[in-house]
Structures are given as C-alpha cells and as structure tokens.
Design a protein around this motif. Sequence first.
Motif, PDB file in Angstrom:
ATOM      1  N   PRO A 105       0.837  -1.200   0.000  1.00 55.46           N
ATOM      2  CA  PRO A 105       0.000   0.000   0.000  1.00 55.46           C
ATOM      3  C   PRO A 105       0.870   1.248   0.000  1.00 55.46           C
ATOM      4  CG  PRO A 105       0.107  -0.912   2.204  1.00 55.46           C
ATOM      5  CD  PRO A 105       0.848  -1.856   1.308  1.00 55.46           C
ATOM      6  N   ASP A 106       0.230   2.401  -0.047  1.00 58.00           N
ATOM      7  CA  ASP A 106       0.941   3.662   0.055  1.00 58.00           C
ATOM      8  C   ASP A 106       1.727   3.688   1.372  1.00 58.00           C
ATOM      9  OD1 ASP A 106       1.106   6.643  -0.906  1.00 58.00           O
ATOM     10  OD2 ASP A 106       0.654   6.729   1.241  1.00 58.00           O
ATOM     11  N   PRO A 107       2.966   4.208   1.364  1.00 58.31           N
ATOM     12  CA  PRO A 107       3.771   4.216   2.594  1.00 58.31           C
ATOM     13  C   PRO A 107       3.076   4.835   3.788  1.00 58.31           C
ATOM     14  CG  PRO A 107       5.142   4.804   0.717  1.00 58.31           C
ATOM     15  CD  PRO A 107       3.740   4.720   0.205  1.00 58.31           C
ATOM     16  N   ALA A 108       2.321   5.908   3.577  1.00 61.14           N
ATOM     17  CA  ALA A 108       1.628   6.544   4.697  1.00 61.14           C
ATOM     18  C   ALA A 108       0.555   5.628   5.269  1.00 61.14           C
ATOM     19  CB  ALA A 108       1.008   7.868   4.250  1.00 61.14           C
ATOM     20  N   ASP A 109      -0.150   4.909   4.365  1.00 62.29           N
ATOM     21  CA  ASP A 109      -1.187   3.982   4.832  1.00 62.29           C
ATOM     22  C   ASP A 109      -0.564   2.804   5.569  1.00 62.29           C
ATOM     23  OD1 ASP A 109      -3.429   5.387   3.831  1.00 62.29           O
ATOM     24  OD2 ASP A 109      -3.033   4.615   1.825  1.00 62.29           O
ATOM     25  N   LEU A 110       0.561   2.306   5.033  1.00 64.52           N
ATOM     26  CA  LEU A 110       1.240   1.190   5.691  1.00 64.52           C
ATOM     27  C   LEU A 110       1.703   1.592   7.082  1.00 64.52           C
ATOM     28  CD1 LEU A 110       2.453  -1.659   5.636  1.00 64.52           C
ATOM     29  CD2 LEU A 110       4.497  -0.685   4.561  1.00 64.52           C
ATOM     30  N   ARG A 111       2.266   2.794   7.207  1.00 62.82           N
ATOM     31  CA  ARG A 111       2.723   3.251   8.519  1.00 62.82           C
ATOM     32  C   ARG A 111       1.557   3.388   9.488  1.00 62.82           C
ATOM     33  NH1 ARG A 111       3.788   7.535  11.839  1.00 62.82           N
ATOM     34  NH2 ARG A 111       5.888   7.574  12.782  1.00 62.82           N
ATOM     35  N   ARG A 112       0.444   3.923   8.988  1.00 60.61           N
ATOM     36  CA  ARG A 112      -0.730   4.072   9.860  1.00 60.61           C
ATOM     37  C   ARG A 112      -1.239   2.711  10.337  1.00 60.61           C
ATOM     38  NH1 ARG A 112      -5.589   3.202   8.546  1.00 60.61           N
ATOM     39  NH2 ARG A 112      -5.161   3.333   6.303  1.00 60.61           N
ATOM     40  N   GLN A 113      -1.307   1.748   9.413  1.00 65.75           N
ATOM     41  CA  GLN A 113      -1.770   0.409   9.766  1.00 65.75           C
ATOM     42  C   GLN A 113      -0.863  -0.220  10.820  1.00 65.75           C
ATOM     43  OE1 GLN A 113      -4.300  -1.425   9.083  1.00 65.75           O
ATOM     44  NE2 GLN A 113      -5.154  -0.974   7.081  1.00 65.75           N
ATOM     45  N   LEU A 114       0.438  -0.153  10.576  1.00 65.03           N
ATOM     46  CA  LEU A 114       1.376  -0.798  11.482  1.00 65.03           C
ATOM     47  C   LEU A 114       1.401  -0.112  12.838  1.00 65.03           C
ATOM     48  CD1 LEU A 114       4.366  -1.625   9.144  1.00 65.03           C
ATOM     49  CD2 LEU A 114       2.902  -3.226  10.342  1.00 65.03           C
ATOM     50  N   LEU A 115       1.308   1.207  12.845  1.00 62.96           N
ATOM     51  CA  LEU A 115       1.329   1.934  14.102  1.00 62.96           C
ATOM     52  C   LEU A 115       0.122   1.565  14.955  1.00 62.96           C
ATOM     53  CD1 LEU A 115       3.164   3.900  15.502  1.00 62.96           C
ATOM     54  CD2 LEU A 115       1.864   5.786  14.518  1.00 62.96           C
ATOM     55  N   GLU A 116      -1.025   1.426  14.309  1.00 60.25           N
ATOM     56  CA  GLU A 116      -2.222   1.032  15.054  1.00 60.25           C
ATOM     57  C   GLU A 116      -2.077  -0.378  15.619  1.00 60.25           C
ATOM     58  OE1 GLU A 116      -5.784   1.295  16.927  1.00 60.25           O
ATOM     59  OE2 GLU A 116      -4.667   2.898  15.924  1.00 60.25           O
ATOM     60  N   ARG A 117      -1.483  -1.273  14.821  1.00 58.51           N
ATOM     61  CA  ARG A 117      -1.269  -2.635  15.313  1.00 58.51           C
ATOM     62  C   ARG A 117      -0.299  -2.638  16.488  1.00 58.51           C
ATOM     63  NH1 ARG A 117       0.341  -7.673  11.489  1.00 58.51           N
ATOM     64  NH2 ARG A 117      -1.767  -7.239  10.761  1.00 58.51           N
ATOM     65  N   MET A 118       0.752  -1.832  16.399  1.00 58.97           N
ATOM     66  CA  MET A 118       1.726  -1.776  17.480  1.00 58.97           C
ATOM     67  C   MET A 118       1.113  -1.204  18.755  1.00 58.97           C
ATOM     68  SD  MET A 118       5.092  -0.534  15.292  1.00 58.97           S
ATOM     69  CE  MET A 118       6.270  -0.675  16.645  1.00 58.97           C
ATOM     70  N   ILE A 119       0.203  -0.241  18.610  1.00 53.39           N
ATOM     71  CA  ILE A 119      -0.490   0.312  19.783  1.00 53.39           C
ATOM     72  C   ILE A 119      -1.306  -0.779  20.471  1.00 53.39           C
ATOM     73  CG2 ILE A 119      -2.342   1.882  20.495  1.00 53.39           C
ATOM     74  CD1 ILE A 119      -1.328   3.787  18.247  1.00 53.39           C
ATOM     75  N   VAL A 120      -2.057  -1.557  19.683  1.00 49.54           N
ATOM     76  CA  VAL A 120      -2.866  -2.637  20.251  1.00 49.54           C
ATOM     77  C   VAL A 120      -1.972  -3.666  20.930  1.00 49.54           C
ATOM     78  CG1 VAL A 120      -4.436  -4.540  19.699  1.00 49.54           C
ATOM     79  CG2 VAL A 120      -4.752  -2.318  18.608  1.00 49.54           C
ATOM     80  N   GLU A 121      -0.882  -4.054  20.264  1.00 45.60           N
ATOM     81  CA  GLU A 121       0.032  -5.035  20.848  1.00 45.60           C
ATOM     82  C   GLU A 121       0.622  -4.525  22.157  1.00 45.60           C
ATOM     83  OE1 GLU A 121       2.868  -5.627  17.805  1.00 45.60           O
ATOM     84  OE2 GLU A 121       1.597  -6.935  16.595  1.00 45.60           O
ATOM     85  N   ARG A 122       1.049  -3.245  22.162  1.00 44.03           N
ATOM     86  CA  ARG A 122       1.663  -2.694  23.363  1.00 44.03           C
ATOM     87  C   ARG A 122       0.659  -2.651  24.518  1.00 44.03           C
ATOM     88  NH1 ARG A 122       6.449  -0.015  23.229  1.00 44.03           N
ATOM     89  NH2 ARG A 122       6.701  -1.437  21.480  1.00 44.03           N
ATOM     90  N   ALA A 123      -0.582  -2.270  24.215  1.00 43.16           N
ATOM     91  CA  ALA A 123      -1.612  -2.240  25.265  1.00 43.16           C
ATOM     92  C   ALA A 123      -1.898  -3.640  25.792  1.00 43.16           C
ATOM     93  CB  ALA A 123      -2.892  -1.600  24.720  1.00 43.16           C
ATOM     94  N   GLN A 124      -1.909  -4.625  24.901  1.00 39.05           N
ATOM     95  CA  GLN A 124      -2.158  -6.003  25.331  1.00 39.05           C
ATOM     96  C   GLN A 124      -1.002  -6.538  26.167  1.00 39.05           C
ATOM     97  OE1 GLN A 124      -2.896  -7.909  21.569  1.00 39.05           O
ATOM     98  NE2 GLN A 124      -5.081  -7.463  21.616  1.00 39.05           N
ATOM     99  N   MET A 125       0.235  -6.218  25.770  1.00 34.79           N
ATOM    100  CA  MET A 125       1.383  -6.668  26.550  1.00 34.79           C
ATOM    101  C   MET A 125       1.391  -6.031  27.936  1.00 34.79           C
ATOM    102  SD  MET A 125       3.038  -8.977  24.932  1.00 34.79           S
ATOM    103  CE  MET A 125       4.548  -9.029  25.905  1.00 34.79           C
ATOM    104  N   GLN A 126       0.962  -4.776  28.025  1.00 38.11           N
ATOM    105  CA  GLN A 126       0.858  -4.130  29.328  1.00 38.11           C
ATOM    106  C   GLN A 126      -0.176  -4.840  30.199  1.00 38.11           C
ATOM    107  OE1 GLN A 126      -0.052  -0.114  28.238  1.00 38.11           O
ATOM    108  NE2 GLN A 126       2.053   0.395  27.702  1.00 38.11           N
ATOM    109  N   LEU A 127      -1.297  -5.227  29.590  1.00 41.02           N
ATOM    110  CA  LEU A 127      -2.320  -5.959  30.325  1.00 41.02           C
ATOM    111  C   LEU A 127      -1.777  -7.300  30.811  1.00 41.02           C
ATOM    112  CD1 LEU A 127      -5.243  -6.286  31.298  1.00 41.02           C
ATOM    113  CD2 LEU A 127      -5.821  -7.170  29.018  1.00 41.02           C
ATOM    114  N   ALA A 128      -1.016  -7.977  29.951  1.00 38.05           N
ATOM    115  CA  ALA A 128      -0.416  -9.257  30.346  1.00 38.05           C
ATOM    116  C   ALA A 128       0.518  -9.075  31.535  1.00 38.05           C
ATOM    117  CB  ALA A 128       0.333  -9.869  29.161  1.00 38.05           C
TER     118      ALA A 128
END
Length: 476
Positions: A105-128
Amino acid sequence: MHQLKIATVLLCAISGATTSSVWAQQAAPAPAATPAAATPAVAAPAAAKPAAAPVKGFTPPASSSGQTIDSIAVVVNDDVITRNEVAARIKSVEQRMKAQNVPLPDPADLRRQLLERMIVERAQMQLAKEMGVRVDDLTLDRAIGRIAEQQKMTVQDLRNEMEKEGTPFATFREQIRDEIIMQRLREHEVDAKIQISDSEVDNFLEAEKAAASEQVELNLAQILVRIPENSSPEQIAARRARAEEVSRQLRTGADFAKMAATYSDASDALSGGDIGWRNSDRLPPLFTEQLLKLKPGQITPIIKSNTGFHILKLVDRRSAAEAQAVAAVQQTHARHILLKVTPTLSAAEAKRKLLELKERLDNKAAKFEDLARLFSNDGSAAKGGDLGWLYPGDTVPEFETAMNALKPGEVSEPIESSFGFHLIEVLERKSDDVSKEKQRNAARNALRERKLEEATENWAREVRDRAYVEFRPDDQ
C-alpha cells in the motif's frame, strides 16, 4: 524464513517488535542562587553553566553534539513506541509482503496500519504484565525447539538461518516469548470465557440435519472498517463513508489484497485480508447469506456487524461431506515408538536406532511395550506406546497413511513425520459409527470457532479503546 510461524506449534504467526530504549536529552534546571557573601578583594571567576544532563542510563559518545538518537512516536499508557521501532517494523513487513507477492500500500497507509497494530500489541502486553503472565526460559526453549522440529532443522540451524537473514537470535527469542504471552492472555481473556450450552449444541445438530445434503466450504478474504466502542453517530457515519469508498474502488477494479493492506482494521490486513477456508456453517449467518449468492472472485456489499463494516471476497468454494452424516468409519488401535530429532540425535541416527529396535521385535527378542517405555520420546511411553483407538484424522497424515497400510500385529518400517521418526504397530481394527459424543464435540467446536473470532476482535477493540494513546509530532 517467512514460513517460520509460531502457528505451526501454537496456532499463531510470528509478529511483534521488541521494545527499544528512548534516548532524549533534557536540560537540567539552573541551581538556585546562594545567599550573598562578603565581597572578596579579588572577584572569583563566573561559575560555569551546568551542562545539560542526559537521560538516566545513557552516556552520549564523545563525538555527540546533542543529536537525537531516537524519539517517541506514540505514548501508550505508561510506555512508548519509538520511531526506530516503527521503522524496523515497516521494513520487516515490507519484506514479508514482497515475499508473499502482496502489493504494497501507500507508505503513509502502511505506517498508519502498522502503528495502530503496534499500539494494540503494546496495550495487550501491558495488560499481560499487569495480570502476571510470564513465560520462563525453559518454556521458551521448548517452543523454539518445536519450531525447529517443524522446519526439520536443529535449533543451531534455526539460529544460523535467522542471523543470516539479519535477525539476531536474541530478538527472535523475545518475539516468540511475546507471542506465547499473547496466546496465554487471549486464552484467559477470550477463550476461557466462551461458553457453549447443551441447548446450543442441540440446536446446532438439529440445524445440521435440516441443512442441505451437501455442505459448502468457502475460501474468503475480508476488509474490516472497525467501529470504535461508544462511537457517536457522526463517527459511525464517517466509518461507513470510509467503507463505501473502499467498496467503490473495488467495484472499479482495485486490487482486493492491496485495499485490505491499506484500509482494513482486521489483524489479517497485511496478509491481503486472507481468512482462508471456512465451513459455511461456521460463519456468522449475516456473512453466509451474502456469500452464498456470490461466484468466486465476487465481493459482498458492505455488511455491518457489532465489530464494524465488512467487505468480503469469495475467493473460491468447494463441496464437503455432510457434517451431520453418521457414516461407518474404521478405527485403529495402535501403538508407537517415537524418536525425536534433537541436537544430540540426528535424523539418520534416529532412523538407524529404530531399525535396530524393529529387528529385535522381528526376532522376538523384545516386546514392543518394553521398548516403548525405554526409548520412546512420546507421552504414551509410560503406557507402552499405546495410543488407544484412533479415528481418521486423529494423527498427522504421514502417520495415518503408514498405519492404514499395516495389518493387525504388523510393525512398520521407520516412518518420518513432523514429530520425528516412528515405529508403528497396529493391534486391532473395528468399524464403528461416529459416536454421538464425537458429533457433539464437533458441534461444540464449530460453535466455539464461530464465537471466537468475533470475541477476539471485540476484546482487542476494548483493550485499545481503554488505553491512553498520545501521538507525538515528528519534530518532538
């Protein structure tokens, strides 16, 4: 090594990023003025201004001129995601997508997608972490050993391959540790809370009987535009408008995989939205109703669920045997001796050892159960290698094929599977109808799978929505 996925042993794909330190420099406040003293005969030199204090734990190199080594991209609760982490994840995903021939995808869209995934992962790891979910080194070593076994290599071979591709083995280990932690967290927070009542099983089986004589399996891909929890009507309308724009582009010939990677909020977005094969009875009814109208290659209209707006693509369809048919099946009572390939036991040595054991059995110099207790690396060793009565599909294909070729009382040659090398003995066979309990278990599993996907999406959304998230501008 893109095929190295924890899913091969844990149901899941290797993903994630390791947490790196954040380096920044902060100016120390000027010291408070001291009380005036008597004026000396000769004025003392002016005190030098204190130097800016580095962040604790970081000593700048001698050549440092105050340049920022890394900076914060996003604050997630009491943790941060740095720009270096984001850049490393983008590079990794771009390499994987290219290897899988998924259009970028467009680099900006890819960055947005990945950043959102990383936010979810980080929040889940904090919960763990809050819940005390931990994975010790012994468990981690065993998991990595199983990954190496699945790839038919030793752990050292796996290490060499990872480092040849530019991934430090220590980083790979921590990625696997995080995956196991996330699996355990999901099991606690999602899987364990899914309840299937007996009445639901009864209704499912009744519906199966009333279904068409031929079940259909569907190969699907999806684009999900997620609706945040407690969204206002205006937010929902904006998300629908986004889904409608995606649908419009698809109708005018846009590539589905690229659109999924660009716009989808689902966890499979960067795999082109690929869901894979699903029985039609294991999908939500509102999906099945639309999908069964399609021909392969076509897409559904926008479908609204509690999770968000879905656009599904029917990649292919195929027939399957009636789920409710009670057919006579052949059961086999078998036992085996398993030797696993390890750093200290090569495949050739395992095979040679089993040939020696088979020769002892053929010469009546030993009993199968005694050899299994002495040499087998399987949990059945304590029972003399006895696996009990096996239905078709209960074992891996290589094992089942070899077992089906044996007569009762006959012992196989060494057989290789993903678990290692086996000697198999068939004790007896019988034909039996699929038991009612087996039918009910299959129905319960189908219902659980149907609920699990939506429950997981909802849980991930709730964790994300509860998190405090602050995006930092690029100049900070």
